[in-house]
Design an enzyme around this catalytic site. Structure first.
Site, mmCIF file in Angstrom:
data_model
loop_
_atom_site.group_PDB
_atom_site.id
_atom_site.type_symbol
_atom_site.label_atom_id
_atom_site.label_comp_id
_atom_site.label_asym_id
_atom_site.label_seq_id
_atom_site.Cartn_x
_atom_site.Cartn_y
_atom_site.Cartn_z
ATOM 1 N N THR A 3 0.854 -1.193 0.000
ATOM 2 C CA THR A 3 0.000 0.000 0.000
ATOM 3 C C THR A 3 0.887 1.238 0.000
ATOM 4 O O THR A 3 1.867 1.288 0.752
ATOM 5 C CB THR A 3 -0.961 0.049 1.215
ATOM 6 O OG1 THR A 3 -1.540 1.352 1.296
ATOM 7 C CG2 THR A 3 -0.283 -0.270 2.536
ATOM 8 N N ASP B 297 0.219 3.907 1.259
ATOM 9 C CA ASP B 297 -0.008 4.681 2.490
ATOM 10 C C ASP B 297 0.997 4.341 3.603
ATOM 11 O O ASP B 297 1.145 5.119 4.546
ATOM 12 C CB ASP B 297 -1.426 4.430 3.023
ATOM 13 C CG ASP B 297 -2.499 4.707 1.987
ATOM 14 O OD1 ASP B 297 -2.223 5.490 1.059
ATOM 15 O OD2 ASP B 297 -3.597 4.142 2.094
ATOM 16 N N ASP C 186 0.650 2.315 5.939
ATOM 17 C CA ASP C 186 -0.067 2.323 7.225
ATOM 18 C C ASP C 186 -0.337 0.927 7.786
ATOM 19 O O ASP C 186 -1.160 0.783 8.693
ATOM 20 C CB ASP C 186 -1.395 3.095 7.075
ATOM 21 C CG ASP C 186 -2.313 2.486 6.026
ATOM 22 O OD1 ASP C 186 -1.879 1.566 5.308
ATOM 23 O OD2 ASP C 186 -3.469 2.928 5.929
ATOM 24 N N ARG D 54 -4.460 8.318 2.851
ATOM 25 C CA ARG D 54 -5.666 8.070 3.650
ATOM 26 C C ARG D 54 -5.490 8.663 5.054
ATOM 27 O O ARG D 54 -5.138 9.833 5.169
ATOM 28 C CB ARG D 54 -5.983 6.573 3.694
ATOM 29 C CG ARG D 54 -6.361 6.038 2.315
ATOM 30 C CD ARG D 54 -7.597 5.204 2.344
ATOM 31 N NE ARG D 54 -7.288 3.835 2.722
ATOM 32 C CZ ARG D 54 -8.151 2.835 2.612
ATOM 33 N NH1 ARG D 54 -9.356 3.047 2.140
ATOM 34 N NH2 ARG D 54 -7.816 1.616 2.963
HETATM 35 P P1 ATP Z 1 -5.331 0.163 0.724
HETATM 36 O O1 ATP Z 1 -4.615 0.514 2.010
HETATM 37 O O2 ATP Z 1 -4.459 0.264 -0.435
HETATM 38 O O3 ATP Z 1 -6.644 0.846 0.538
HETATM 39 P P2 ATP Z 1 -6.673 -2.147 1.829
HETATM 40 O O4 ATP Z 1 -6.394 -3.599 1.724
HETATM 41 O O5 ATP Z 1 -6.608 -1.557 3.218
HETATM 42 O O6 ATP Z 1 -5.680 -1.434 0.832
HETATM 43 P P3 ATP Z 1 -9.572 -1.868 1.770
HETATM 44 O O7 ATP Z 1 -10.435 -1.218 0.758
HETATM 45 O O8 ATP Z 1 -9.630 -1.380 3.170
HETATM 46 O O9 ATP Z 1 -8.100 -1.823 1.175
HETATM 47 O O10 ATP Z 1 -9.908 -3.446 1.819
HETATM 48 C C1 ATP Z 1 -9.885 -4.216 0.640
HETATM 49 C C2 ATP Z 1 -10.961 -5.256 0.699
HETATM 50 O O11 ATP Z 1 -10.744 -6.137 1.821
HETATM 51 C C3 ATP Z 1 -12.378 -4.739 0.918
HETATM 52 O O12 ATP Z 1 -12.967 -4.270 -0.279
HETATM 53 C C4 ATP Z 1 -13.083 -5.958 1.460
HETATM 54 O O13 ATP Z 1 -13.423 -6.855 0.411
HETATM 55 C C5 ATP Z 1 -11.984 -6.609 2.308
HETATM 56 N N1 ATP Z 1 -12.161 -6.206 3.710
HETATM 57 C C6 ATP Z 1 -11.847 -5.023 4.276
HETATM 58 N N2 ATP Z 1 -12.184 -5.004 5.587
HETATM 59 C C7 ATP Z 1 -12.743 -6.211 5.851
HETATM 60 C C8 ATP Z 1 -13.302 -6.818 7.013
HETATM 61 N N3 ATP Z 1 -13.349 -6.181 8.182
HETATM 62 N N4 ATP Z 1 -13.785 -8.078 6.892
HETATM 63 C C9 ATP Z 1 -13.732 -8.734 5.722
HETATM 64 N N5 ATP Z 1 -13.220 -8.220 4.585
HETATM 65 C C10 ATP Z 1 -12.733 -6.986 4.655
#
Ligand code: ATP
Length: 328
Positions: free
Chosen positions: A129, A131, A133, A175
């Site tokens: 990512t 970010d 984070d 973010r």
């Molecule tokens: P980035 O930091 O680049 O945005 P990320 O992995 O944190 O990456 P998110 O959009 O927060 O991105 O999560 C990606 C996907 O993971 C979501 O669209 C969802 O399908 C799944 N996800 C996120 N949180 C949960 C949760 N609490 N339980 C189950 N699935 C989840």
């Protein structure tokens, strides 16, 4: 005894970031050495629920280490936040005879992986990512490239800012985290750096402080004044207008946006992706599962997923001091 892992799946999820392709490549190449079969899941958890699987071999990952984005596509999938969605995903993996899943993404994606683990799926997470984070790791894949992209853009904005003797406020991504802003603030020699970790929510007071600083730098003869604003603070156009109204100095806002997420990964991100991807597969080969791969004190390590997701990180206090932050 743990069942030997012979068939693994890999997916990319959440926001795309430079180095995702390099991480997939490292997974596929290392798996080939360990005689494991690799299945690519297209479009993140959405594709997992749909069973959108493709077979991956070494030829499929040639000529991608240098490419931004992800050739497996990525998605945000609300259905996967529900137990029904998670069960559907787990069922697809089981019916395809997959022994473990590698999730390449950020915190949200790892929450999804943790839910799969609770349904009996063996998982490994690789942090990617821009970010930076993900709490358990000092660096996430993609961060270095994004910082360099933003830094180059801000250098260019500074030229114009000087020529026109203006103030420039530049919003960078991140973010809720201020890592890109803090790094660019130091690397670009910005006059002010605004990051959510140091913002108390008092916008009028913030504008007063920056405006006084602008007037001070003008009095000292500086022809430019660069302010880096983190996405987590936002309101970049409003802040620009408020500073201009208060100081009478022309102030322009630029939101760098998605250009920070694209582009060819830096050497550091290619290296990190290669090391983390290989480490993930080696952990599986040795029967170590349910981990998030991380960088800790310049070493690649694996943390148990639940422990990793309960960790907390904040920006280095020494960095705060070096940046000369004024948002307190
Ligand atoms: P980035 O930091 O680049 O945005 P990320 O992995 O944190 O990456 P998110 O959009 O927060 O991105 O999560 C990606 C996907 O993971 C979501 O669209 C969802 O399908 C799944 N996800 C996120 N949180 C949960 C949760 N609490 N339980 C189950 N699935 C989840």
């Amino acid at each position: 005894m743990e069942q030997q892992i012979k068939r693994i799946a890999v997916l990319t999820s959440g926001g795309d970031a430079p180095g995702m392709n390099a991480a997939i490549r490292a997974v596929v190449r290392t798996a080939a050495k360990s005689k494991m079969e690799v299945i690519g899941v297209q479009k993140g958890f959405h594709g997992l629920i749909e069973g959108d699987f493709i077979s991956l071999n070494k030829n499929d990952v040639s000529d991608i280490i240098q490419r931004g984005g992800t050739f497996l596509y990525t998605a945000r999938c609300d259905e996967f936040r529900t137990l029904e969605g998670q069960k559907a995903g787990a069922a697809q993996l089981k019916s395809a005879g997959i022994d473990a899943l590698i999730v390449i993404g950020g915190d949200g994606s790892f929450e999804g992986a943790r839910r799969l683990k609770e349904l009996g799926i063996r998982v490994i997470g690789i942090p990617v990512t821009i970010d930076n984070d993900v709490a358990c790791t000092d660096y996430s894949i993609g961060f270095d490239t994004a910082v360099n992209t933003a830094m180059d853009a801000i250098d260019k904005i500074r030229d114009t800012s000087s020529s026109h003797e203006r103030v420039s406020i530049v919003e960078v991504m991140g973010r809720g985290a201020g890592y890109i802003a803090l790094w660019c603030g130091i690397a670009n020699g910005a006059e002010d750096i605004l990051i959510p970790e140091m913002f108390d929510g008092n916008m009028p007071a913030l504008i007063d402080r920056i405006s006084s600083h602008v007037i001070e730098t003008r009095a000292k003869g500086k022809t430019h004044h660069i302010i880096i604003n983190a996405e987590g603070i936002g309101h970049t156009y409003e802040i620009a207008k408020a500073i201009q109204d208060k100081t009478g100095v022309g102030t322009r806002a630029t939101i760098l946006g998605y250009l920070q997420r694209g582009g060819s990964p830096s050497a550091k991100d290619r290296m990190l992706a290669s090391l983390m991807g290989a480490f993930a597969v080696e952990e599986l080969a040795e029967g170590r599962v349910d981990e998030i791969i991380a960088v800790h004190e310049d070493k690649i390590v694996g943390y148990p997923i639940t422990e990793a997701l309960n960790m907390f990180k904040d920006v280095e206090p020494f960095m705060y001091r070096v940046s000369g932050l004024m948002v307190r």
